[in-house]
Each structure stands twice: as C-alpha cells, then as structure tokens.
Design a protein around this motif. Structure first.
Motif, PDB file in Angstrom:
ATOM      1  N   ASP A  81      36.203  24.583  99.222  1.00 33.34           N
ATOM      2  CA  ASP A  81      36.112  23.484  98.258  1.00 33.34           C
ATOM      3  C   ASP A  81      35.167  23.834  97.112  1.00 33.34           C
ATOM      4  O   ASP A  81      35.470  23.583  95.933  1.00 33.34           O
ATOM      5  CB  ASP A  81      35.630  22.209  98.955  1.00 33.34           C
ATOM      6  N   PRO A  91      37.745  25.275 110.154  1.00 33.62           N
ATOM      7  CA  PRO A  91      36.357  24.899 110.476  1.00 33.62           C
ATOM      8  C   PRO A  91      35.667  24.246 109.280  1.00 33.62           C
ATOM      9  O   PRO A  91      35.893  24.638 108.129  1.00 33.62           O
ATOM     10  CB  PRO A  91      35.710  26.241 110.833  1.00 33.62           C
ATOM     11  N   GLU A  92      34.809  23.274 109.560  1.00 33.94           N
ATOM     12  CA  GLU A  92      34.201  22.475 108.500  1.00 33.94           C
ATOM     13  C   GLU A  92      33.444  23.326 107.487  1.00 33.94           C
ATOM     14  O   GLU A  92      33.528  23.101 106.280  1.00 33.94           O
ATOM     15  CB  GLU A  92      33.273  21.436 109.114  1.00 33.94           C
ATOM     16  N   GLU A  93      32.706  24.341 107.980  1.00 31.01           N
ATOM     17  CA  GLU A  93      31.919  25.143 107.056  1.00 31.01           C
ATOM     18  C   GLU A  93      32.818  26.024 106.185  1.00 31.01           C
ATOM     19  O   GLU A  93      32.515  26.270 105.013  1.00 31.01           O
ATOM     20  CB  GLU A  93      30.917  26.006 107.817  1.00 31.01           C
ATOM     21  N   VAL A  94      33.950  26.475 106.734  1.00 32.32           N
ATOM     22  CA  VAL A  94      34.905  27.262 105.947  1.00 32.32           C
ATOM     23  C   VAL A  94      35.544  26.376 104.881  1.00 32.32           C
ATOM     24  O   VAL A  94      35.682  26.768 103.715  1.00 32.32           O
ATOM     25  CB  VAL A  94      35.979  27.877 106.862  1.00 32.32           C
ATOM     26  N   ARG A  95      35.909  25.179 105.287  1.00 34.87           N
ATOM     27  CA  ARG A  95      36.515  24.237 104.352  1.00 34.87           C
ATOM     28  C   ARG A  95      35.561  23.909 103.206  1.00 34.87           C
ATOM     29  O   ARG A  95      35.959  23.892 102.041  1.00 34.87           O
ATOM     30  CB  ARG A  95      36.924  22.963 105.096  1.00 34.87           C
ATOM     31  N   ALA A  96      34.283  23.683 103.527  1.00 43.17           N
ATOM     32  CA  ALA A  96      33.300  23.365 102.490  1.00 43.17           C
ATOM     33  C   ALA A  96      33.140  24.522 101.512  1.00 43.17           C
ATOM     34  O   ALA A  96      33.007  24.320 100.294  1.00 43.17           O
ATOM     35  CB  ALA A  96      31.957  23.026 103.133  1.00 43.17           C
ATOM     36  N   GLY A  97      33.181  25.750 102.033  1.00 39.94           N
ATOM     37  CA  GLY A  97      33.067  26.917 101.160  1.00 39.94           C
ATOM     38  C   GLY A  97      34.252  27.042 100.217  1.00 39.94           C
ATOM     39  O   GLY A  97      34.081  27.346  99.029  1.00 39.94           O
TER      40      GLY A  97
END
Length: 321
Positions: free
Chosen positions: A280, A272-278
C-alpha cells in the motif's frame, strides 16, 4: 498459480489509480472524464497474471485496469489521461484509446465490441508468423449484441485462433440491465460457434487467474479460443459525468449490496498484514510521483495536432477535413 501478494499489488494499484484519476477529473486536470474500473479490478489482475510479457491484449472504454495489469507505466498512463505530451501516446489517446505496444497493449477502444476484431486479427497474424503468442480481448456485457464481436467469435473459431474472449459482465450496458437487452445467454453466443466457455467469479482475482491460465495453455498449444464470462459489479459510476447528472438506474441500496464482495478485500485477506501495508505504501508513493509528473508535464503543442495519424509517419495536410 500467481503469487497472492503480486495479485493484491495489481488490484490495489488499479483501485488507487482510479481513485486518484477521479480526483484529478474533479480538479479539472483530466479533461472529459473517465469510466471508472472500481469493483472490477480482479478481472484485469487475474487475466493478465496468466499472460507472458509478449502476449497481447485489447481493451475497452473502461480500460485503465487492463493497461495497468498488463504492465504499462502508471506514471505515463496518468499523464495520458491528463492529455500531456509525456503520456503513453503523447496525450493523443486519452482515457479511452490508451495503447502501449511495447507491453503488448494494442489499444483501448471506445467503440463497443470493436477490440475483439483487432485481437482476433492480431492472434491470427502472429500465429501465421510462427509465434506462440496468445491474445486477450476484454469487453462488457453490452458488447455481446454487437455484430463485430459475433464476427470475431466466428473467425476465431474457424481459424482456431489463440484468443481469450473476456466478458466483464457487470450487469449494465451503461444504464441498461443485461436481462433487458440480451436474449439467450452470453455463454450461448460462444457455444453457437463451438467455442468452450464458462462463467466464473469475477470478484476473486485467484479464481480468474486459474480459469485464464487454463484457457491460455489451451490457446498456446493450438486448442483455439475460449470465452470467460466474469461476473462482477461496478462500484462507481459508468462515467464521471454521473456525478453531475445523477441518473437513477440503480439505487444506493443496490450499489451497497453489489459492493459487499470487494476484490481488494478478498485478495488482501490472503496477504500478511505487514506485506499488505508495504505494498500500500509503495503504491501511494508511486501515485504521488505520478501526479507530480503530470502537473509538471506540458500539454501537446496544437501545431502538432496532425502528427502521428499514420503509422508510416506521413503527416496529414493542413486544412484536410
């Protein structure tokens, strides 16, 4: 099956660690240069996700990804590349010889193919001692023509040693294409010794993890060795010296074509995009901390250059050649 987010975390950590290391090479913080692992991250991530913490790996001159994926501290690893006293090996190992026995890393090795023999011996010894450890040895396509690797395959099969032979076939032995240097096939080498082998997609961490997990289960249960040929592509230079020398063994168009399937994006699309951003953001903060640690760390005292040569603590005599 390994968690998709954790596999992404490992792939991302390796990618950004290598990019940070390249920057430090260019700034003169890391002496001598490095062999970047960019493009091949899915292999280290997938294989090491299939292992237990007490399992063992041996690595290559292009070994940063393996060391990080097995769980070694990125901060101390970066310090090791920079030759600092706070590094994994007090700055003595550097890029091509980093080791961390506490996490089962029996060392990277600059001698092509040499780590296969170390892994086979370690696997045999631990099995003789009654331990159910599995050992993995990573090597490139250039190593399949080295006698030491063939000898290791022979002994691993003869002893039914719990070893995974992981060939990272990126198509080049430095600058020589694999089809110009290798007669027969890579799988054929394993078949000659009665070792099960398969070719897999080395750009997809989950594919690698699935294949490695099956091989690990087989080895741990007494089924002997397996060879996995992981097809991959090196996005960056063989070594950072190429930034100055600029050898012409592949064209920019070929590199662009080979880089279309990016392990980072393949695995990132499953998170999920928000998990990936976290993830990163966490990795960026970690590497900022690592760089500060490196720059604040002392270089080894030249007076201690002869320390740590022998496992029993014996110190070499000054003046020995």
């Amino acid at each position: 099956m390994a968690d998709s987010a954790e596999l992404y975390r490992t792939v991302r950590l390796i990618r950004r660690f290598e990019q940070r290391a390249i920057d430090l090479v260019r700034r003169g913080v890391i002496p001598g240069g490095i062999h970047p692992y960019i493009g091949q991250e899915a292999i280290a991530a997938g294989v090491c996700a299939a292992l237990r913490a007490d399992d063992i790996i041996t690595s290559t001159h292009r070994g940063h990804g393996h060391v990080l994926a097995k769980g070694s501290d990125p901060v101390r690893m970066l310090a090791e590349l920079a030759g600092r006293e706070t590094g994994l090996n007090r700055g003595r190992g550097g890029s091509m010889h980093a080791a961390d026995v506490s996490t089962g890393i029996y060392g990277a090795n600059a001698i092509v193919g040499a780590s296969a023999a170390i892994a086979t011996g370690a696997a045999w010894w631990h099995r003789q001692a009654g331990r159910d450890l599995v050992t993995v040895t990573f090597f490139g396509d250039g190593a399949v023509n080295q006698g030491v690797l063939l000898e290791a395959l022979n002994l691993a099969s003869l002893w039914q040693a719990p070893v995974l032979f992981i060939c990272e076939n990126n198509g080049f032995a430095t600058s020589m294409r694999v089809h110009d240097a290798t007669a027969g096939s890579i799988l054929g080498r394993a078949a000659a010794f009665g070792i099960p082998a398969e070719t897999i997609d080395g750009m997809d961490a989950e594919v690698v993890c699935d294949a490695a997990s099956a091989a690990v289960r087989r080895a741990r249960s007494g089924g002997g060795p397996t060879l996995l040929e992981c097809l991959t592509y090196r996005f960056d230079a063989h070594h950072t010296w190429e930034y100055q020398a600029r050898p012409r063994y592949r064209t920019p168009e070929e590199v662009a074509e080979g880089s279309v399937r990016d392990p980072l994006e393949i695995q990132g699309a499953r998170v999920p995009e928000e998990v990936r951003a976290g993830i990163d953001a966490e990795i960026e903060a970690l590497l900022e901390e690592a760089e500060r640690f490196v720059l604040d760390s002392p270089e080894p005292d030249p007076a201690g250059a002869l320390d740590y040569l022998y496992a029993d603590g014996l110190r070499a005599r000054a003046g020995m050649s």
